[in-house]
Write a protein that holds these residues in place. Structure first.
Motif, mmCIF file in Angstrom:
data_model
loop_
_atom_site.group_PDB
_atom_site.id
_atom_site.type_symbol
_atom_site.label_atom_id
_atom_site.label_comp_id
_atom_site.label_asym_id
_atom_site.label_seq_id
_atom_site.Cartn_x
_atom_site.Cartn_y
_atom_site.Cartn_z
ATOM 1 N N PRO A 71 24.093 12.312 31.219
ATOM 2 C CA PRO A 71 24.695 12.420 32.563
ATOM 3 C C PRO A 71 24.763 13.849 33.079
ATOM 4 N N TYR B 224 22.624 16.103 32.623
ATOM 5 C CA TYR B 224 21.318 16.413 33.219
ATOM 6 C C TYR B 224 21.177 15.693 34.552
ATOM 7 N N ALA B 225 21.633 14.456 34.603
ATOM 8 C CA ALA B 225 21.544 13.718 35.865
ATOM 9 C C ALA B 225 22.355 14.388 36.952
ATOM 10 N N SER B 226 23.444 15.016 36.593
ATOM 11 C CA SER B 226 24.256 15.727 37.579
ATOM 12 C C SER B 226 23.790 17.165 37.762
#
Lengths: 236, 1016, 206
Positions: free
Chosen positions: B946, B948-950
Motif C-alpha cells: 500500500p 507503494y500504491a500511495s
C-alpha cells in the motif's frame, strides 16, 4: 596468531552444518539435539546483542560524548548525559515496573507514544486515506499506463476493500433482547465483505511467508550441500 | 448504699452496673438509655466532673442564651428589688464568666418575667405580671429536655470552685437581684462568717464551692429576701397555668414550696410522682426543718449541702415544710391522689424534723445539704415552710382544688409528714444526724425531710431534674431558701429558713423507720438547671408568708410530668418557716386529712379546670404560644440539658404496683433516687431468666431443599465450564514426515543437481520496475543510505535480492545503518560476502554506522539529525586496544552529507513490514523527494504494497521472486537463479499439496462432522 | 510517584510531538526533540541490556535450582557469557564474531525458518478439515493463486496466472491491507493519545 580465512570458513561451515542439522532434526520431532541448538543459539544471540549494545550504543552515545564533554567542558552535554545516565541507572537497578524504574519507563513510553502517534498520523493514516482517494486519479493512472476503466475499477475495489476491512474491525455492538451482543445489520454486512478482503490479504501474506520460508529452506539445504560437497571435495 | 441497687422485685442487692437482677433477672436499670453525653448516672454526692460552665455557653440552646443575656440586663432591677424590705428571698447571681453570670444579668432585666412561667408564679403566690408574648418557653424546654444527670456533672470537684461560681467569692453582686440562685452563692461568699463545724461525717468528694457557701451562710439571709413577690407570668405558660396564675394573683396567695397540692389528674403522671403525691398528701407531714433530724452525712454528700446544713443548724431554723392539702373530691381521683388523701387522713402526723425522725444520711447526700443541715442545726430555726394550700375559689376551680385550697389555708406549721422511708437517701440521713443535737423545733429545714418521711415519694438525691426544677421553682431554683437561710441567720426561725423545696419534700418512701426522711430538695436544687433558676424565682415562697393560694388554671388531661411534679411539690405540708426566709414565718396551710372526699371529687372532673383559662389572668398575662417547642433537637442539646429531660415519664400504669410492692431505688437516670418507678410493675420486669433462643436456623424441609438448590446453582455458576471447542488436531506425524521427505528430497535433488529447468520470471511488476529504475538512477558515487533491518534467518532471501539490486547501482557510497542489532554485522557479511566482488572498503566506499536503537524513535532522531544520533562508525579495522571512535561524518562515504535529505537514495532492506513502515512514517517529513526503495522479504511485501500504491515509496522489490526478476532483467544470473528451480519445485509442491490435501481434508472434515452429528 | 511518572510521560511526549508539527514555527523544538529522542534511544539500548541481564538471571536461577532443563539453561548462560565477553573484547564486527554469526546464528535461524515451510504447508492442508467457511476457502484459494503465480514452469510462466496473481496482490489484497494499515494507524493514534492524556499508563502508573 593469524587464522587463515580458509580455516575460518571451515570452522564456520562445520558449525553451521551441525547447527543446521540439529535444527532440522525437529522434523522428526522435538529432541534434545534441537533444544541444545536452540538454547545455544539464544545464548549466542543474546551475548552478541549485549556486545552490540555495549559497543554501538553505550560507548558511542554515552561514553564517548561524556569523555568529550569532560574534555571540552560542555556543561549542557554533561547535564544531558547525566540525566540519561541517571535514567539508565534507574532502569538497571529497578528493571521491573516498580520503583524508580518507572520514571525511566514513563519517559520512554511518553516519547514512544508521541513518535508513534505522529508517525501513524503523518506516515500512514493520512497518506493511506489519500491513496485510496487518489486511486481514482486518472492522470496518475495514465502516467502509469493504466486505462480509465481499469483505474476506476481497481480504485473501486481498493476503496471498497479498505472500507469493508475497516468495517470488519468495528467491534461496536449492542445488546439484543436475549442478551447476546451483535453489531448493527449494516455493519455486519460490511464486515462480511471485509472478511473477504481480509482473507485475500492474509492469503497473500501466507504465500509471502511461505515463499520466504521456502527460500530459507533452500538456502539451508544449499549450504548443507555446499559444505558437504566442499568437505567431501577436499577428501575426494 | 450507693454501691448496691436493690432489686425492685426480689429486694436483693445488686451491683450498680448490673442491668438485671442477678437473682430474679428483673430489670434494675431504666429502660430508657442514657442520654447523649451522660453515660453514667449521677448520684448525689458523686464526684462531679469539673467543667467550666463558661465553656458551655456556646452549646447552650438559643433560648437559654437569650435568657441569660436578658438576665444580665435585669441585674440592676434585681438589685433594686433586693433593696426592698420585702421578705422575699432572692437568689444570688453568679459571676459573670459562666452561664450563671447571664442569670445575674437577667435578673436586672425588665423582661425577667418573660422567662418565668406562670405556674411558677402561682407557686410562689405572686401575681402574674403582664408579659410580652414569647415565642419560646423556657419551662417547656426544661420539661422536654431536662435531666438531672448533666446538671450535676458540671459541678466542681472538691476545692475547685466552678467557673460559674468563681464570682461568688470575688465579686459582690447586687444583693437585691431578683432571681438567680447565684445570688445566694454570692452571698455565701460575701458573708465571711464562719460556720459552725459540721457534724457530718467527712465527705469523700466535698464540693468546696458549697463549703464556702456554707461558711457564708449569712449571706443567704440578705439575698434571700428578694424573691418573694416576684410574679411569674410566662407568656409560654399553658392556659391552665395561666388560670392558676390568675387565681394566684387575685387571691394573692403565697405558695410556698410544699403547700401547693396541685396534682392534676393525668393519665401520664408517672407512678413515682403519683406515689409521691399520694404519700405526701396522705401523711401531711409537719416537717419543720431541723438539722438534728438530718441523717449522718454521707461521704458523698456535696459540700454545698453540708454548708447549707451547717448554716441551717447555726440559724436553728424551724422550717416546717409545706403541708400538702389535697382534697380530692372526685371519684376519678387517681390512685396517687387517693393514696395521698388516705394517708393524709390516716396519719396527719406532725413531724417536725428531728434527728430521730431522719433516716441515716445516704452516702449520696450532697454536701450542700449537709452543710445546710448543720447550719440549720446551729440556728435552730423553726421554719414553717411551704404550708400554703391552694384554695381555689374560682368558679372554674374544681372541687378538689378548692378543697386543697382550703386545706392549705388551714394548714399550719404542722405538716403531716409521712414516715420516712428506710431508703431515705444518705444525705437526708446525714441531715438528720446533724439535726439531732438540736431541738425538735429547730427542724425547720429538716422537717421537710421528716415531714416527708412518710411520703411515698422517694426523696433520693437522684430526683429527676424536672422535678427538682419544679421544686426549685417553688423554692430553691432562686435559692431563696438559701437567702432566707442567710437572712435569718441567728434571727430567723427555723421555719423560715427551711427551704421551700425541702418543705415540699416529696413524701419519702415509707420505711420501717418511722420518721426521718430528709428531703431531697437540696439535691434537687443542686440538680436544678441554672437557667431555670434564673428564669423562675420560685424562692419567693420563702420570702413571703405562706398563705393559702388558690389553685390556678387546670391543666389538660395530658398533664406533663413536670406538672405532676409541680403538684407534688405543692403538696401542702405542715411546716415551719424556711431556714432561708427572712420574713416572718409563713403561715403554713396544712392540708387536712379529711380532705379526701373533696380530692376524690376533684379528680373525677380534672380536665375542665385545667383547660379553662381564667380571664383574669388573660388580661394580665398574654400567653405566648409555644411555636418552636421542637426548635431544639434533642440531639443538638448540650449534654447537661439533655440530662435534665425526664428519662422515663410514661409508666403511669405501674403506679399502684410500684407503690405497693416495689421499694427499690432507682440508682441512675432521671429517676434515680425514686422508688419503685419502673421495674416493679408485673409484666414490665422479667421474673425469670430470659428465654434462651437458639441461633440455629429453624427451616422447614422445603426451605432446606430450596437452599440446597440455590447452593447448587451457585456452585454451578462458579464451576468452570468446558468450552465446546474443536477436538485437538491429531498431529499427523506421518503427514509431517511425508511433507518433510517430499520437500527435502525434491529440494536436495534440485539443488544437488544444480538444475536450471524452471524458467526465470519475466513479467516485472510495476513496483519492481520502479525500484529498479530508482536504483539505476542513483548517480555514480552518490551517497546512498542503506538500512539493513532483517534477521539472520532471511539472509539467503535478502541477499538473493539485494545483490542484484545493488549491482544495478554504479559504485555508490554506501552508508549502512540498522535498526536491528544483527543488521550491522549482516551488512558486513553482505559487503564481505556476496558484495565482495566490488571490493568495498569500510571508511572508503562504504561506512557502517552500526546499530540504531529505539525503533521509530531512533529512525526519527536519525532523520532529524543524523550527525548527532549516529556520530561514529564501526571501526572494522581497528585493533582491540584502539578505543578511539571514528567520526563517521568526516569519512568519504558521508562526505558532503550533513542531513538526511542529502542522501542520493534511501534503500531499506528489511524482512519486517513494521520496520519498513517505521522508516516510511518517520522520514516522510524530512526526506523530501529522495528516492525511497524498499527491498523486502516476500513475507513483508504485501504489507508494504500500500505504501507503494500511495506513492510513499518509489519502489518495492521482494523476495526471491523479485531477485530473479532483477537478475533476469539485468541479465546477470546469480543466487536467485541457483535457487529458482528449487523455489519453483517448492511452490508447485505447495500448490499441489494445499489444493489436493485441502480437498481431501475438506471431504474428511465433512465426513467427520457428519459422523459427529450422527453420533449426537 | 504516579504523578511524577504521568507528568514525565505527558511532558516528554508533548515535547516530542510538538517537534513534528510546530518545528516550522519554533525550530528549537526540533533540537529539543532530537535531544529527547537521543536520550530515549540510549535508554532503549540500555533496556536491551537489562533484558539480557534478566535472561541471565532467570536461567541462572534455573541452573541453581536444578530444575528440569537446567542443562539447556546452563548451555544458554555459558554461550551467552562467552559470546558477550568475546564481543566486548573483540568487538562485534571482529572476524571471530563473524564466525559466531555465520556459524551459529544465521544457520540456526535460517533452519528454523526453513522448517516453517513444512509447518505452514501442513497447516494449510489441514485447514479445511477443521474449519470450512468462506474465509478459510478464500484464504487458501488466494494463497494457492499467489503461490502458483509466483512460480514458473519449466516451459515458462503459466499464462494469465502471473498477471491474475499480481492483480490479486496489487488490487484485492491492497484493499484489505490498506484497511488493516489504517486500522493499525488508528489504533496507534488512539493509544498514543491515551498515553499522552495519562489515561493509559503502561509504565506502571496505575
Amino acid at each position: 596468531m593469524v587464522i587463515s580465512p580458509e580455516l575460518i570458513n571451515l570452522i564456520t561451515g562445520v558449525i553451521s552444518f551441525l547447527f543446521t542439522l540439529l535444527i532440522f532434526s525437529y522434523v522428526l520431532g522435538d529432541n534434545p539435539l534441537f533444544r541444545i541448538a536452540v538454547y545455544i543459539f539464544v545464548g549466542v544471540s543474546s551475548g552478541y546483542i549485549a556486545a552490540v549494545a555495549w559497543w554501538q550504543v553505550i560507548m558511542p552515545r554515552l561514553v564517548y560524548p561524556a569523555i568529550s564533554a569532560v574534555n571540552t567542558g560542555s556543561s549542557a552535554l554533561m547535564l544531558e548525559l547525566g540525566l540519561v545516565l541517571l535514567g539508565a541507572l534507574m532502569l538497571l537497578l529497578f528493571p521491573h515496573v516498580t520503583g524508580l524504574g518507572r520514571i525511566t519507563l514513563s519517559f520512554l513510553v511518553g516519547v514512544g507514544a508521541a513518535v508513534t502517534l505522529a508517525g501513524a498520523l503523518t506516515g500512514t493514516l493520512i497518506p493511506q486515506v489519500m491513496g485510496s482517494i487518489n486511486a481514482f486519479d486518472l492522470n496518475a493512472a495514465s502516467a502509469r499506463n493504466i486505462g480509465f476503466m481499469e483505474a476506476i475499477f481497481n480504485g473501486a475495489i481498493i476503496l471498497v476493500g479498505t472500507v469493508l476491512t475497516l468495517a470488519y474491525f468495528h467491534f461496536g455492538a449492542r445488546p439484543k433482547a436475549d442478551g447476546s451482543m451483535h453489531r448493527l445489520g449494516l455493519i455486519e454486512a460490511l464486515a462480511w465483505g471485509g472478511r473477504v478482503f481480509i482473507g485475500i490479504a492474509l492469503g497473500v501474506v501466507f504465500a509471502g511467508v511461505y515463499a520466504a520460508a521456502l527460500t530459507a529452506l533452500i538456502e539451508r539445504i544449499s549450504s548443507l550441500i555446499t559444505f558437504i560437497t566442499g568437505f567431501l571435495g577436499n577428501f575426494l | 448504699m450507693a454501691n448496691v441497687i436493690k432489686c425492685p422485685v426480689c429486694g436483693e442487692g445488686n451491683l450498680p452496673d448490673q442491668e438485671f437482677c442477678q437473682y430474679c433477672q428483673a430489670r434494675l436499670q431504666p429502660l430508657t438509655g442514657n442520654l447523649k453525653g451522660a453515660d453514667a448516672p449521677i448520684t448525689p454526692g458523686q464526684l462531679p466532673t469539673k467543667i467550666s460552665t463558661a465553656d458551655l455557653e456556646p452549646v447552650l440552646p438559643q433560648w437559654l442564651r437569650e435568657a441569660r443575656s436578658s438576665a444580665r440586663q435585669t441585674a440592676e432591677e434585681e438589685s433594686v428589688q433586693a433593696a426592698q424590705p420585702k421578705p422575699a428571698s432572692r437568689p444570688a447571681s453568679s459571676s459573670g464568666n459562666d452561664f450563671l453570670a447571664g442569670l445575674q444579668s437577667e435578673s436586672q432585666d425588665d423582661n425577667e418575667e418573660d422567662d418565668v412561667p406562670d405556674w411558677l408564679l402561682n407557686i410562689t403566690g405572686e401575681a402574674p405580671k403582664t408579659k410580652k408574648p414569647q415565642s419560646e418557653s423556657s419551662e417547656v424546654r426544661w420539661v422536654e429536655l431536662g435531666d438531672k444527670k448533666d446538671f450535676t456533672q458540671p459541678e466542681p470537684v472538691s476545692d475547685d470552685v466552678p467557673s460559674w461560681l468563681t464570682g461568688a467569692g470575688s465579686s459582690t453582686p447586687p444583693p437585691s437581684e431578683k432571681n438567680d440562685l447565684t445570688d445566694w452563692f454570692r452571698s455565701a461568699d460575701d458573708s465571711q462568717q464562719p460556720l459552725p463545724p459540721l457534724s457530718t461525717p467527712p465527705v469523700s468528694d466535698p464540693q468546696d464551692w458549697l463549703h464556702s457557701m456554707a461558711a457564708d451562710g449569712g449571706a443567704f439571709t440578705d439575698s434571700g429576701n428578694n424573691v418573694a413577690d416576684e410574679s411569674f407570668t410566662s407568656s409560654d405558660t399553658p392556659d391552665w397555668l395561666r388560670a392558676m396564675d390568675a387565681e394566684s394573683a387575685t387571691q394573692n396567695v403565697n405558695a410556698p414550696f410544699g403547700n401547693s397540692s396541685l396534682t392534676p389528674d393525668s393519665s401520664d403522671t408517672p407512678d413515682w410522682l403519683r406515689a409521691m403525691d399520694a404519700e405526701s398528701a396522705a401523711q401531711n407531714v409537719n416537717a419543720p426543718l431541723g438539722s438534728s433530724n438530718l441523717p449522718p452525712v454521707s461521704s458523698e454528700t456535696p459540700d454545698w449541702l453540708r454548708a447549707m446544713d451547717a448554716e441551717s443548724a447555726a440559724q436553728n431554723v424551724n422550717a416546717p415544710f409545706g403541708s400538702s392539702s389535697l382534697t380530692p373530691d372526685s371519684s376519678e381521683t387517681p390512685d396517687w391522689l387517693r393514696a395521698m388523701d388516705a394517708e393524709s387522713t390516716a396519719q396527719n402526723v406532725n413531724a417536725p424534723l428531728d434527728s430521730s425522725n431522719l433516716p441515716p444520711v445516704s452516702s449520696e447526700t450532697p454536701d450542700w445539704l449537709r452543710a445546710m443541715d448543720a447550719e440549720s442545726a446551729a440556728q435552730n430555726v423553726n421554719t414553717p415552710f411551704g404550708s400554703s394550700s391552694l384554695t381555689p375559689d374560682s368558679s372554674d376551680t374544681p372541687d378538689w382544688l378548692r378543697a386543697m385550697s382550703a386545706e392549705s389555708g388551714a394548714s399550719s406549721s404542722n405538716v403531716n409528714v409521712p414516715p420516712a422511708s428506710f431508703e431515705t437517701p444518705d444525705w437526708m440521713r446525714a441531715m438528720d444526724a446533724q439535726e439531732k443535737p438540736q431541738s425538735a423545733e429547730s427542724a425547720g429545714f429538716s422537717a421537710t425531710g421528716s415531714g416527708e418521711s412518710g411520703a411515698a415519694f422517694s426523696s433520693d438525691g437522684d430526683t429527676p431534674d424536672w422535678l427538682k426544677g419544679l421544686e426549685s421553682g417553688s423554692s430553691s431554683s432562686d435559692q431563696d431558701w438559701l437567702k432566707g437561710l442567710q437572712a435569718d441567720e441567728g434571727a430567723q426561725p427555723a421555719a423560715e429558713s427551711a427551704p421551700a423545696w425541702l418543705s415540699s419534700a416529696e413524701p419519702v418512701v415509707s420505711t420501717p423507720e418511722p420518721p426521718a426522711v430528709a428531703p431531697k430538695k437540696e439535691d434537687d436544687a443542686l440538680d436544678l438547671p441554672s437557667w431555670l433558676k434564673a428564669s423562675a424565682p420560685q424562692s419567693s415562697i420563702f420570702d413571703e408568708p405562706v398563705v393559702a393560694q388558690e389553685t390556678p388554671a387546670a391543666p389538660s388531661s395530658d398533664t406533663q410530668d413536670w406538672l405532676n411534679a409541680f403538684k407534688s411539690t405543692d403538696e401542702p405540708q405542715d411546716q415551719k418557716a424556711s431556714a432561708f426566709l427572712i420574713e416572718e414565718p409563713v403561715a403554713p396551710t396544712v392540708s387536712k386529712g379529711d380532705d379526701k372526699p373533696d380530692a376524690d371529687a376533684l379528680f373525677t372532673e380534672m380536665p375542665d379546670w385545667l383547660s379553662i383559662v381564667d380571664d383574669s389572668a388573660l388580661h394580665e398575662s398574654i400567653p405566648a404560644p409555644i411555636t418552636n417547642v421542637d426548635a431544639i433537637a434533642p440531639g443538638d442539646l448540650p449534654s447537661w440539658v439533655q440530662a435534665m429531660r425526664p428519662v422515663d415519664a410514661g409508666v403511669p400504669q405501674v403506679v399502684s404496683t410500684s407503690l405497693s410492692g416495689d421499694k427499690a431505688f432507682e440508682s441512675r437516670g432521671a429517676l434515680a433516687g425514686l422508688q419503685g418507678v419502673l421495674p416493679a410493675a408485673q409484666g414490665f420486669s422479667p421474673t425469670k431468666k430470659p428465654k434462651a433462643y437458639s441461633i440455629k436456623m429453624n427451616a422447614s424441609d422445603e426451605q432446606q431443599a430450596q437452599a440446597v438448590l440455590l447452593e447448587q446453582i451457585l456452585t454451578a455458576e462458579t464451576a468452570p465450564v468446558s468450552i465446546d471447542s474443536f477436538s485437538a488436531i491429531g498431529t499427523s506425524r506421518v503427514l509431517r514426515w511425508l511433507l518433510a521427505f517430499l520437500f527435502f528430497a525434491a529440494l536436495i535433488a534440485v539443488l544437488l543437481m544444480q538444475t536450471q529447468i524452471f524458467s526465470m520470471p519475466v513479467g516485472m511488476p510495476v513496483e519492481v520496475a520502479s525500484a529498479l529504475q530508482v536504483v539505476q538512477s542513483v548517480p555514480e558515487g552518490a551517497p546512498v543510505l542503506v538500512s539493513f533491518d532483517y534477521e539472520p534467518a532471511r539472509v539467503g532471501e535478502m541477499e538473493s535480492v539485494v545483490v542484484p539490486m545493488f549491482d544495478q547501482m554504479r559504485n555508490p557510497r554506501l552508508t549502512f545503518i540498522s535498526t536491528d542489532a544483527t543488521g550491522a554485522i549482516l551488512a558486513e557479511r553482505f559487503i564481505s560476502g556476496p558484495w565482495a566482488g566490488h571490493n568495498y572498503q569500510s571508511g572508503v566506499q562504504y561506512l557502517n554506522l552500526g546499530y540504531l536503537p529505539g525503533g521509530q524513535m531512533g529512525i526519527r532522531a536519525f532523520a532529524e539529525n543524523p550527525l548527532v544520533i549516529a556520530p561514529y562508525a564501526i571501526n572494522q579495522n581497528s585493533s582491540l586496544l584502539d578505543f578511539a571512535p571514528i567520526s563517521a561524518w568526516n569519512l568519504p562515504p558521508l562526505q558532503g552529507v550533513t542531513s538526511f535529505s542529502q542522501f542520493a537514495a534511501i534503500i531499506i532492506v528489511t524482512d519486517n513490514a513494521d520496520s519498513a513502515r517505521a522508516w516510511i512514517e518517520q522520514t516522510t517529513s524530512v526526506r523530501g523527494t529522495i528516492p525511497f526503495v524498499v527491498i523486502s522479504s516476500a513475507q513483508a511485501a504485501p504489507m508494504i504494497q500500500p505504501y507503494y500504491a500511495s506513492q510513499q515509496i518509489n519502489g518495492l522489490v521482494s523476495g526471491l521472486y523479485g531477485g530473479a526478476l532483477i537478475e533476469q532483467s539485468a541479465g546477470r544470473l546469480g543466487t536467485a537463479r541457483v535457487y529458482w528451480d528449487a523455489y519453483g519445485i517448492g511452490m508447485l509442491l505447495a500448490v499441489v499439496l494445499i489444493f489436493g490435501g485441502g480437498l481431501l481434508n475438506f471431504v474428511l472434515g465433512l465426513r467427520d462432522r457428519a459422523a459427529a452429528r450422527e453420533a449426537k | 510517584m504516579r504523578v511524577i511518572t504521568v507528568f514525565i510521560a505527558i511532558i516528554s511526549g508533548l515535547a516530542v510531538l510538538s517537534g513534528y508539527f510546530l518545528s516550522g514555527l519554533f525550530p528549537v523544538l526540533t533540537e529539543v526533540q532530537t535531544h529527547l529522542l537521543n536520550g530515549a534511544i540510549i535508554l532503549t539500548g540500555i533496556a536491551a541490556l537489562v533484558g539480557i541481564f534478566n535472561l541471565i538471571s532467570v536461567h541462572t536461577d534455573k541452573v541453581r535450582r536444578g530444575e528440569k532443563g537446567s542443562v539447556y539453561s546452563a548451555l544458554l548462560v555459558i554461550s551467552l557469557v562467552i559470546t558477550f565477553f568475546l564481543g566486548i573484547i573483540l568487538r562485534p564486527e571482529h572476524d571471530a564474531m563473524q564466525v559466531v554469526m555465520n556459524g551459529i546464528v544465521i544457520p540456526t535461524e535460517a533452519a528454523l525458518m526453513g522448517i516453517l515451510t513444512i509447518s505452514l504447508l501442513y497447516a494449510a492442508i489441514r485447514l479445511l478439515r477443521r474449519r470450512v467457511d468462506m474465509m478459510s476457502i478464500i484464504f487458501l484459494l488466494t494463497a494457492v493463486i499467489i503461490l502458483f503465480g509466483s512460480a514458473t514452469l519449466p516451459f515458462g510462466e503459466i499464462p494469465l496466472l502471473g498477471t491474475f496473481s499480481r492483480w490479486v496482490t496489487q488490487v484485492w489484497a491492497l484493499g484489505g491491507v490498506r484497511g488493516i494499515l489504517i486500522g493499525v494507524a488508528l489504533g496507534s493514534l488512539t493509544t498514543g493519545l491515551r498515553v499522552l492524556f495519562g489515561a493509559d499508563r503502561p509504565y506502571g502508573g496505575n
